[in-house]
Structures are given as structure tokens and as C-alpha cells.
Design a protein around this motif. Structure first.
Motif: not given
Length: 391
Positions: A155-157, A186-203
Motif C-alpha cells: 500500500v505504499a502507493q 510524499r516528501a521530496p526524494g521519495v519515489t514509489v514504483r509498483p511491483l506486479r505479482d502472479m495475480t497481475g495486481r500491484a500489491h
């Protein structure tokens, strides 16, 4: 109000307010907004933070009320997954270790769903061995600057804040040079990138920190005492995972006992035996979790038995998935229709990894519950800077 009246009122509220359709738990912005609206109504009705202290926004009630509400909520699918990390791990850690200012600032918004939290422990080179993490926090005149990477963060996104475990001293052994902070996601310098699992969702997500400033008042506990803070969080994590805190009930779970018993041929003696085994395992875990929860509220520290509960749940989840697969046959992998069964089966192996692998849980139980000889460790007294670590 006696417990029977409390249960009836809770049931009535859930029937009037629980969503009709299965919630995705925050899979998109619209889902998160709807979940936050539900969480606010849940809090205002008195059903969020049932046993949390009143002075920090909780209801100040007993374990009996919390258990009664949880039992009624099992018949509904509540959109609370996106809050599960905050409710089960981050919030309880703040209750235990936070300063009065941190509690006043964060706990009530967390309980009302106004702010979503994540937990930032695992790294590409430090998964099960959390103490081997390399994300660094360097002290400045007005706080700290953080650089590094985290991974497998749920849930980081959607998160407003996170509990961040970092290294603050490389001249001491790895467990002694860690510190914990509250970080603004949401501070400057924090980057969140999704990772998809075998269900196809980005948990899950991977998180990058590039010169991220953290105010001094966001330190939890003491500098370089982060490992003891992390142990507190991990205890709450394993208890919350095993008890299903924030997971939104079990209604229509395609691999749960109550669902399977109504969808399979119970006249078949082999199937009947398998369902009995599933019921016994489910009930045993529920009773074990109830005991641990009661002891916790009474001031008795569960310690490593929380790892036993998490291990039992991981094994139960795989047993459910294997049973559902054998009963459903080829339909178990079909994503046509609603795909819920295939999704539940595909998700099951993740529970044996998240929150600590089954192997790590067995080591903890063997070492700290059964008092078996620990595995040999050659790095416990070596300064972190002298260790050869990946990454």
C-alpha cells in the motif's frame, strides 16, 4: 451496554453500512476514497480502534468488544485492506513507543482512515535478515537525510506516512546500528514504483529514497535502538497477519471453510474428511490468536509465540489453497468469470514470505519458544562496515 447489546448494535450498523459488493481494498484512487469514507464512518460509529486508549483516539473498550465486532464483521467484506498495515503494525508501534506528540499527531487520523501507513523494512539485500539493511540515515543540524531502497512494501502507493528502519551507525554490529523514523511518503526524494505479482495486481512496491529529509522529532525511540523498535513492530505484524486485522472479514472468501462447505460435494467421505481438517486448523488458529490477544491486553508479552501464529496461518493458507485446487480441478486456474478463486490460490504462497518466511518463523520458535540451540552466527559481533553484504 452489555456484550449482547453491543453485538446487536454492531451487526445492525454493519448491515446498514457495509458495501454490497466486494471491495478491492484500494486498487485505485476511487477505491481508496471510498475506503476512507467507510473508515471515517466506522470510526465515528465507535468501531475503529476499539481497544486503543481513549486519549489517543481509541474507544478504550475491552478485548471482548473487539472480538464481538470481529466475529460479526466476518460475514461482510469490508474495504479496510488499505489500512491493514497502519491498524495492525504502525499504529500499535506508535501506541507502544511513540512520543506524546507523535501519538497526538498521527493516531486519530490513522484510525479514521484519513492517513494511510506503510512499513519500510525489507530491502533487495535484506529480506529475511532485516538487520542487514543498508538504507542510511545521516544526521544533520535539524534532523536526518535518508538514502537507500526498500522493497515488497504494501500500500505504499497510497500511503501518507511510513515506519522506516534505517542504518545510522556502521561502526557497530548490524543489530546495534539501526534507528526507526516516521517518514512522509510524499516528501521530496521519495519515489514509489509498483511491483506486479502472479495475480497481475500491484500489491507491492519498491521505494527509493534520494536525500530525503526527516525532521528530528520523527525519530521513534532512541538513536541506534531501532532493532528493539523493529522487534515491537514485527510482533504486531505477525499477530495482525495471523488474526487478519484490517483484512475486511471472510464473506465470500473462495477458499475459506464456510465457502467450500457450500460449494463442494460433502457426501464424498474423502471431501468431508478434508473439510473437517480445514475446520480444525482454522478453529485452532482462531483460539490461539484469541489467547495471544487476551494476554497482550492483560500486559503479558506474547514474544516469539506471535511468530508461531504467523507460521500457522501461512500453513493454513496453503492448505486451503491446495484443497480448493484439488476440489476445483482445472477451474482453479481460470480467470474467466470473476477469477476470485484463481486469485486466492495464486496469492496464498505470498503469506509464507511476507512478514518473515516460514523458515525464519521456525528458527524463531525453535530458539525462543522451545529453547533449542540457535543456528551458528558469525556476524553478531562484527561491525557492519566490515561485513560483506550484497547490493
Amino acid at each position: 451496554m452489555n456484550l449482547a447489546e453491543y453485538r446487536l448494535r454492531a451487526r445492525s450498523w454493519l448491515e446498514a453500512n457495509a458495501p454490497d459488493a466486494e471491495a478491492e481494498g484500494g486498487s485505485d484512487a476511487g477505491g481508496v476514497t471510498a475506503a476512507q469514507d467507510f473508515m471515517a464512518r466506522l470510526y465515528d460509529a465507535g468501531y475503529s480502534g476499539i481497544t486503543w486508549p481513549r486519549e489517543w483516539g481509541g474507544q478504550g473498550l475491552t478485548q471482548a468488544e473487539e472480538r464481538a465486532f470481529a466475529e460479526e464483521a466476518k460475514d461482510f467484506t469490508l474495504p479496510t485492506y488499505v489500512f491493514s498495515i497502519g491498524l495492525g503494525m504502525c499504529g500499535p508501534t506508535l501506541v507502544d513507543l511513540g512520543t506524546p506528540e507523535q501519538k497526538a499527531r498521527h493516531l486519530r487520523p490513522l484510525l479514521r482512515g484519513e492517513e494511510i501507513w506503510c512499513q519500510l523494512f525489507s530491502e533487495p539485500g535484506a529480506g529475511s535478515d532485516v538487520a542487514a539493511l543498508q538504507t542510511r540515515a545521516t544526521q544533520t543540524e535539524d534532523g536526518w537525510v535518508v538514502d537507500g531502497q526498500k522493497v515488497w512494501t504494501s500500500v505504499a502507493q497510497h500511503a501518507s506516512f511510513g515506519l522506516l528502519l534505517t542504518r545510522t551507525d556502521v561502526d557497530v554490529p548490524k543489530h546495534k546500528g539501526l534507528s526507526m523514523f516516521i517518514v512522509d511518503m510524499r516528501a521530496p526524494g521519495v519515489t514509489v514504483r509498483p511491483l506486479r505479482d502472479m495475480t497481475g495486481r500491484a500489491h507491492f512496491n519498491e521505494i527509493f529514497f534520494d536525500d530525503v529529509h526527516i525532521p528530528a522529532e520523527n525519530l521513534i525511540g532512541q538513536v541506534n535502538d531501532g532493532w528493539s523498535c523493529a522487534v515491537t513492530t514485527l510482533l504486531h505484524e505477525r499477530l495482525s497477519i495471523s488474526s487478519g486485522v484490517g483484512m475486511g472479514g471472510q464473506k465470500d472468501n473462495p477458499v475459506a471453510f464456510e465457502t467450500l462447505r457450500h460449494t463442494v460435494d460433502t457426501a464424498d467421505p474423502v471431501v468431508k474428511d478434508q473439510l473437517v481438517e480445514l475446520y480444525i486448523r482454522s478453529r485452532a488458529l482462531a483460539l490461539f490468536n484469541q489467547r495471544l490477544s487476551q494476554e497482550t491486553k492483560a500486559g503479558i508479552f506474547p514474544g516469539a509465540r506471535g511468530s508461531a501464529a504467523k507460521l500457522l496461518l501461512a500453513e493454513l493458507t496453503m492448505f486451503q489453497a491446495d484443497l480448493a485446487t484439488s476440489l476445483a480441478g482445472p477451474e482453479a486456474v481460470a480467470y474467466e468469470d470473476d477469477g476470485r478463486l484463481a486469485g486466492s490460490i495464486s496469492t496464498a504462497p505470498g503469506l509464507s514470505l511476507g512478514g518473515g518466511t516460514n523458515e525464519i518463523m521456525r528458527n524463531i520458535v525453535g530458539d525462543r519458544v522451545l529453547n533449542l540451540p540457535p543456528e551458528p552466527r558469525v556476524d553478531k559481533s562484527v561491525p557492519f562496515k566490515d561485513l560483506k553484504v550484497s547490493g
